[in-house]
Design a protein around this motif. Structure first.
Motif, PDB file in Angstrom:
ATOM      1  N   HIS A 133       0.851  -1.179   0.000  1.00  0.00           N
ATOM      2  CA  HIS A 133       0.000   0.000   0.000  1.00  0.00           C
ATOM      3  C   HIS A 133       0.893   1.237   0.000  1.00  0.00           C
ATOM      4  CE1 HIS A 133      -3.542   2.407   0.543  1.00  0.00           C
ATOM      5  NE2 HIS A 133      -2.970   3.024   1.560  1.00  0.00           N
ATOM      6  N   HIS A 134       0.681   2.097  -0.949  1.00  0.00           N
ATOM      7  CA  HIS A 134       1.460   3.327  -1.037  1.00  0.00           C
ATOM      8  C   HIS A 134       0.495   4.478  -1.251  1.00  0.00           C
ATOM      9  CE1 HIS A 134       4.683   6.105  -1.961  1.00  0.00           C
ATOM     10  NE2 HIS A 134       4.061   6.445  -3.062  1.00  0.00           N
ATOM     11  N   GLN A 135       0.531   5.441  -0.344  1.00  0.00           N
ATOM     12  CA  GLN A 135      -0.338   6.585  -0.485  1.00  0.00           C
ATOM     13  C   GLN A 135       0.487   7.836  -0.277  1.00  0.00           C
ATOM     14  OE1 GLN A 135      -3.725   6.511   2.055  1.00  0.00           O
ATOM     15  NE2 GLN A 135      -4.565   8.398   1.260  1.00  0.00           N
ATOM     16  N   THR A 144      -3.333  -1.541  -5.944  1.00  0.00           N
ATOM     17  CA  THR A 144      -2.218  -1.702  -5.017  1.00  0.00           C
ATOM     18  C   THR A 144      -1.195  -2.594  -5.695  1.00  0.00           C
ATOM     19  OG1 THR A 144      -3.767  -1.557  -3.182  1.00  0.00           O
ATOM     20  CG2 THR A 144      -1.597  -2.432  -2.696  1.00  0.00           C
TER      21      THR A 144
END
Length: 170
Positions: A133-135, A144
């Motif tokens: 998960h990269h935000q 994702t």
């Protein structure tokens, strides 16, 4: 001292070296991968070659590479069949849709102790197949991506079986 404190606190499982057959299977697997890369490079050269003598030499080398790959694959299958533990694990792997004898042997070469993983998720993490998960800020990313921190060899071995399963197995 840091490692010693960690081991005292966490008490990890001791490392088990691969058996001689597992080491040999891994060496054969990596040699096969090297021969496949050479074969691909030579095929590319054939497409660019204009001289008929060089072309004949390239074709002879391609034939040798193909025969040698088949010889190494046969050695891998014999090694798996001769070792009771490897044979049992290979039978389990082949029961998975998309995985054949060759893929099973390659997987066994890269995962010497499948029972060392407490769950399938741990093995997936080792292969780098878990989601990451990269935000950043307010980006509305809907997908994702895979983590890809793990064994690139395992991911490459699993790619074609996954494609076969996707296309031919509901």
């Amino acid at each position: 001292r840091l490692i010693a404190r960690f081991c005292l606190k966490e008490q990890p499982e001791p490392w088990r070296p691969p058996t001689p057959n597992q080491r040999k299977l891994q060496a054969l697997s990596r040699r096969l991968k090297s021969l496949q890369a050479q074969h691909a490079a030579e095929q590319h050269r054939v497409g660019q070659c204009l001289d008929k003598d060089v072309l004949a030499d390239l074709r002879a080398h391609l034939l040798w590479l193909k025969n040698h790959q088949a010889k190494i694959e046969a050695q891998m299958h014999q090694l798996v069949a001769a070792d009771a533990a490897l044979c049992a694990q290979a039978k389990l792997l082949v029961s998975i849709p998309g995985i054949g004898k060759k893929s099973a042997a390659l997987l066994l070469a890269e995962i010497p102790h499948p029972d060392a993983y407490a769950s399938a998720r741990q093995l997936a993490a080792h292969a780098g197949l878990t989601p990451r998960h990269h935000q950043s800020g307010t980006s509305g990313r809907t997908t994702t991506p895979l983590c890809k921190i793990g064994s690139i060899r395992l991911r490459s071995i699993l790619y074609f079986p996954a494609m076969v399963a996707l296309r031919h197995h509901p």
